[in-house]
Design a protein around this motif. Structure first.
Motif, PDB file in Angstrom:
ATOM      1  N   THR A  37       0.826  -1.218   0.000  1.00 17.06           N
ATOM      2  CA  THR A  37       0.000   0.000   0.000  1.00 17.06           C
ATOM      3  C   THR A  37       0.857   1.264   0.000  1.00 17.06           C
ATOM      4  O   THR A  37       0.865   2.027  -0.963  1.00 17.06           O
ATOM      5  CB  THR A  37      -0.929   0.016   1.233  1.00 17.06           C
ATOM      6  N   ARG A  60       3.607  12.377  15.654  1.00 18.88           N
ATOM      7  CA  ARG A  60       2.196  11.983  15.628  1.00 18.88           C
ATOM      8  C   ARG A  60       1.587  12.026  17.023  1.00 18.88           C
ATOM      9  O   ARG A  60       2.202  11.585  17.987  1.00 18.88           O
ATOM     10  CB  ARG A  60       2.122  10.559  15.072  1.00 18.88           C
ATOM     11  N   ASN A  64      -3.356   8.368  18.576  1.00 23.97           N
ATOM     12  CA  ASN A  64      -3.675   7.852  17.248  1.00 23.97           C
ATOM     13  C   ASN A  64      -3.059   6.464  17.085  1.00 23.97           C
ATOM     14  O   ASN A  64      -1.857   6.332  16.906  1.00 23.97           O
ATOM     15  CB  ASN A  64      -3.123   8.826  16.196  1.00 23.97           C
ATOM     16  N   HIS A  69       1.288  -5.287  12.123  1.00 25.83           N
ATOM     17  CA  HIS A  69       1.477  -6.103  10.925  1.00 25.83           C
ATOM     18  C   HIS A  69       1.962  -7.494  11.310  1.00 25.83           C
ATOM     19  O   HIS A  69       2.903  -7.629  12.096  1.00 25.83           O
ATOM     20  CB  HIS A  69       2.476  -5.419   9.986  1.00 25.83           C
ATOM     21  N   THR A 119      -9.120  -1.862  21.544  1.00 20.56           N
ATOM     22  CA  THR A 119      -9.153  -2.583  20.274  1.00 20.56           C
ATOM     23  C   THR A 119      -7.783  -2.484  19.601  1.00 20.56           C
ATOM     24  O   THR A 119      -6.975  -1.614  19.942  1.00 20.56           O
ATOM     25  CB  THR A 119     -10.200  -1.960  19.325  1.00 20.56           C
ATOM     26  N   ARG A 123      -3.096  -6.174  10.329  1.00 23.80           N
ATOM     27  CA  ARG A 123      -3.028  -6.371   8.877  1.00 23.80           C
ATOM     28  C   ARG A 123      -1.900  -7.339   8.547  1.00 23.80           C
ATOM     29  O   ARG A 123      -0.828  -7.295   9.157  1.00 23.80           O
ATOM     30  CB  ARG A 123      -2.779  -5.013   8.210  1.00 23.80           C
ATOM     31  N   PRO A 144       2.765   2.622  11.228  1.00 23.85           N
ATOM     32  CA  PRO A 144       1.952   3.634  10.559  1.00 23.85           C
ATOM     33  C   PRO A 144       2.597   3.951   9.221  1.00 23.85           C
ATOM     34  O   PRO A 144       3.717   3.493   8.949  1.00 23.85           O
ATOM     35  CB  PRO A 144       2.064   4.832  11.497  1.00 23.85           C
ATOM     36  N   SER A 145       1.921   4.707   8.400  1.00 22.62           N
ATOM     37  CA  SER A 145       2.544   5.154   7.158  1.00 22.62           C
ATOM     38  C   SER A 145       3.805   5.949   7.522  1.00 22.62           C
ATOM     39  O   SER A 145       3.819   6.698   8.490  1.00 22.62           O
ATOM     40  CB  SER A 145       1.568   6.013   6.360  1.00 22.62           C
ATOM     41  N   SER A 183      -4.277   0.910   3.325  1.00 18.04           N
ATOM     42  CA  SER A 183      -5.228  -0.202   3.356  1.00 18.04           C
ATOM     43  C   SER A 183      -6.653   0.234   3.726  1.00 18.04           C
ATOM     44  O   SER A 183      -6.856   1.249   4.390  1.00 18.04           O
ATOM     45  CB  SER A 183      -4.757  -1.235   4.384  1.00 18.04           C
ATOM     46  N   ILE A 185      -9.726  -0.076   6.037  1.00 21.41           N
ATOM     47  CA  ILE A 185      -9.863  -0.472   7.446  1.00 21.41           C
ATOM     48  C   ILE A 185     -11.313  -0.841   7.744  1.00 21.41           C
ATOM     49  O   ILE A 185     -12.222  -0.047   7.490  1.00 21.41           O
ATOM     50  CB  ILE A 185      -9.450   0.663   8.407  1.00 21.41           C
ATOM     51  N   ARG A 197     -11.931   3.397   6.839  1.00 19.54           N
ATOM     52  CA  ARG A 197     -11.099   4.070   5.826  1.00 19.54           C
ATOM     53  C   ARG A 197     -11.227   3.277   4.534  1.00 19.54           C
ATOM     54  O   ARG A 197     -10.978   2.081   4.522  1.00 19.54           O
ATOM     55  CB  ARG A 197      -9.632   4.108   6.290  1.00 19.54           C
ATOM     56  N   GLY A 234      -7.159   8.519  13.848  1.00 17.01           N
ATOM     57  CA  GLY A 234      -6.267   9.216  12.924  1.00 17.01           C
ATOM     58  C   GLY A 234      -6.999  10.026  11.884  1.00 17.01           C
ATOM     59  O   GLY A 234      -6.463  10.995  11.335  1.00 17.01           O
TER      60      GLY A 234
HETATM   61  O1  TXA Z   1      -1.783   0.539   4.376  1.00 18.51           O
HETATM   62  C1  TXA Z   1      -1.681   0.804   5.562  1.00 18.51           C
HETATM   63  O2  TXA Z   1      -2.582   0.549   6.384  1.00 18.51           O
HETATM   64  C2  TXA Z   1      -0.367   1.441   6.041  1.00 18.51           C
HETATM   65  C3  TXA Z   1       0.754   0.414   5.814  1.00 18.51           C
HETATM   66  C4  TXA Z   1       2.075   0.857   6.372  1.00 18.51           C
HETATM   67  O3  TXA Z   1       0.368  -0.823   6.333  1.00 18.51           O
HETATM   68  N1  TXA Z   1      -0.454   1.881   7.399  1.00 18.51           N
HETATM   69  C5  TXA Z   1      -1.183   2.973   7.759  1.00 18.51           C
HETATM   70  O4  TXA Z   1      -1.102   3.297   9.110  1.00 18.51           O
HETATM   71  O5  TXA Z   1      -1.851   3.617   6.986  1.00 18.51           O
HETATM   72  P1  TXA Z   1      -1.516   4.720   9.679  1.00 18.51           P
HETATM   73  O6  TXA Z   1      -1.080   4.673  11.103  1.00 18.51           O
HETATM   74  O7  TXA Z   1      -0.982   5.800   8.854  1.00 18.51           O
HETATM   75  O8  TXA Z   1      -3.079   4.710   9.653  1.00 18.51           O
HETATM   76  C6  TXA Z   1      -3.776   3.864  10.534  1.00 18.51           C
HETATM   77  C7  TXA Z   1      -5.178   4.358  10.748  1.00 18.51           C
HETATM   78  C8  TXA Z   1      -5.255   5.608  11.575  1.00 18.51           C
HETATM   79  O9  TXA Z   1      -6.234   6.467  11.021  1.00 18.51           O
HETATM   80  C9  TXA Z   1      -5.684   5.081  12.935  1.00 18.51           C
HETATM   81  O10 TXA Z   1      -6.397   6.029  13.668  1.00 18.51           O
HETATM   82  C10 TXA Z   1      -6.524   3.884  12.564  1.00 18.51           C
HETATM   83  O11 TXA Z   1      -5.853   3.326  11.481  1.00 18.51           O
HETATM   84  N2  TXA Z   1      -6.564   2.867  13.637  1.00 18.51           N
HETATM   85  C11 TXA Z   1      -5.554   2.104  14.092  1.00 18.51           C
HETATM   86  N3  TXA Z   1      -5.934   1.350  15.135  1.00 18.51           N
HETATM   87  C12 TXA Z   1      -7.251   1.615  15.338  1.00 18.51           C
HETATM   88  C13 TXA Z   1      -8.227   1.178  16.280  1.00 18.51           C
HETATM   89  N4  TXA Z   1      -7.933   0.284  17.221  1.00 18.51           N
HETATM   90  N5  TXA Z   1      -9.470   1.694  16.188  1.00 18.51           N
HETATM   91  C14 TXA Z   1      -9.784   2.605  15.229  1.00 18.51           C
HETATM   92  N6  TXA Z   1      -8.890   3.069  14.322  1.00 18.51           N
HETATM   93  C15 TXA Z   1      -7.644   2.592  14.374  1.00 18.51           C
END
Ligand code: TXA
Ligand code: MG
Length: 351
Positions: A37, A60, A64, A69, A119, A123, A144-145, A183, A185, A197, A234
């Motif tokens: 991704t 960050r 958030n 992974h 929670t 992935r 995270p990204s 990805s 979500i 997302r 996020g």
């Molecule tokens: O494609 C992707 O998902 C990439 C690659 C690196 O795997 N990762 C990514 O991570 O986009 P990040 O941290 O940029 O975005 C993760 C999103 C954030 O908006 C965060 O708030 C949400 O996922 N998130 C993570 N854990 C969560 C949870 N337990 N409940 C609700 N939202 C969550």
């Protein structure tokens, strides 16, 4: 901190490529790596210090949460509890791949990784570099990204170097990523499966496997002042924003072109630098500024994979005003417009 840049040949991956990276990760250090991704900024998901370092390097907010992974299905049962059958069905259909699922977390996952939530987002990436790094490290990788908080996500190692060089131990350069948007979500921790997302895996594809799935209201938000609270923490923050002021124009294409030409003339006359985000079909129609095509309108995959790169290119060029065409919201279009709208701070004008 000196950041090691390690280039790997994705056609010929050997475990030796990952020795140093795996060692650094086991020591609680951070390693950025490509996924299918976007690039991820990886650290040991079960180590609170590593999680803290991730937040620090990205700048960050620590409420958030991070995505964990994994490389095999046993990990899912270790990290999550009360996994509904839909979780296994979706894993079966889309893992490894660009789908993140949210479950109730097990006790082994620290709150520093989940931003204080009960929670956890999980992935299993399909990019062989990501998979091998997870395996060789023997860890679960919170990632995270790999961008500075607020900036467009990173789709090439050069982008990661731009944002994080000097702040993390290593960047694995595996070339440009495949998809270019983060990805999909899906939250499976509540009553109903909810998409928090949009991404490469569409609502229709999810519905085909588990039946009813809905978008969280924040996903469909079109206006800045619309008062909806995002379930993915996020998604409430400023995101993907280029340095220049980005405005999207939607409507009949000839009206969009006329309007962008008018607006950009005004700014050009003032001596401002202008960037136009156009398509193969329209790039010849613009009269002012630096015109970049994101790809053909008929090729959603190309549009998705070029979006963050183009926004970053405009930054590199020092562009002050960016005018963008709008895209349909079928299939991948939903994810493309979600990112573009956020990048523009929901500044979209109908003509
Ligand atoms: O494609 C992707 O998902 C990439 C690659 C690196 O795997 N990762 C990514 O991570 O986009 P990040 O941290 O940029 O975005 C993760 C999103 C954030 O908006 C965060 O708030 C949400 O996922 N998130 C993570 N854990 C969560 C949870 N337990 N409940 C609700 N939202 C969550
Ligand atoms: Mg991100």
């Amino acid at each position: 901190m000196k950041t090691i840049i390690q280039t790997v040949d994705r056609k010929n991956l050997i475990s030796k490529d990952f020795e140093k990276a795996a060692e650094l990760l086991r020591q609680g250090q951070l390693v950025a790596f490509p996924t299918e991704t976007v690039y991820g900024l990886g650290g040991n998901a079960l180590d609170e210090t590593a999680a803290r370092r991730i937040y620090e390097a990205k700048g960050r907010p620590s409420d958030n949460p991070l995505i964990v992974h994994i490389a095999d299905m046993n990990a899912l049962d270790e990290l999550a509890v009360e996994i509904p059958k839909e979780g296994y069905q979706l894993a079966d259909a889309f893992w490894p791949g660009p789908l993140t699922m949210i479950f109730k977390k097990s006790e082994v996952v620290p709150y520093s990784t989940t931003g204080g939530l009960d929670t956890v987002a999980i992935r299993m990436p399909s990019d062989p570099i990501a998979a091998m790094l997870i395996q060789e490290s023997g860890l679960f990788l919170a990632a995270p990204s790999a961008n500075s908080s607020g900036r467009p996500s990173t789709t090439k190692a050069e982008h990661v170097i731009e944002d994080l060089s000097g702040k993390i131990s290593m960047i694995i350069d595996g070339g440009a990523v495949d998809i270019g948007l983060e990805s999909t979500i899906v939250d499976l921790s509540g009553e109903k499966p909810m998409i928090l997302r949009p991404g490469f895996i569409t609502k229709e594809q999810l519905s085909d496997v588990i039946g009813d799935v809905e978008y969280d209201r924040a996903v469909l938000k079109r206006e800045k002042n619309e008062n909806v609270v995002a379930k993915a923490p996020g998604m409430k923050y400023k995101h993907y924003a280029p340095k220049g002021e980005l405005t999207i124009y939607e409507g009949d294409m000839s009206n969009v072109i006329t309007r962008i030409n008018q607006e950009s003339k005004v700014k050009a006359d003032l001596g401002e630098s202008i960037g136009i985000l156009a398509t193969d079909e329209t790039k010849h129609c613009y009269q002012y500024g630096i015109v970049k095509s994101i790809g053909s309108r008929s090729d959603e995959k190309a549009i998705a994979s070029h979006l963050f790169d183009i926004l970053r290119e405009f930054d590199t060029l020092g562009i002050s005003y960016i005018y963008s065409e709008s895209f349909g919201d079928n299939n991948l279009g939903q994810a493309i417009m979600n990112r573009l709208l956020k990048a523009a701070g929901y500044h979209i004008i109908t003509v």
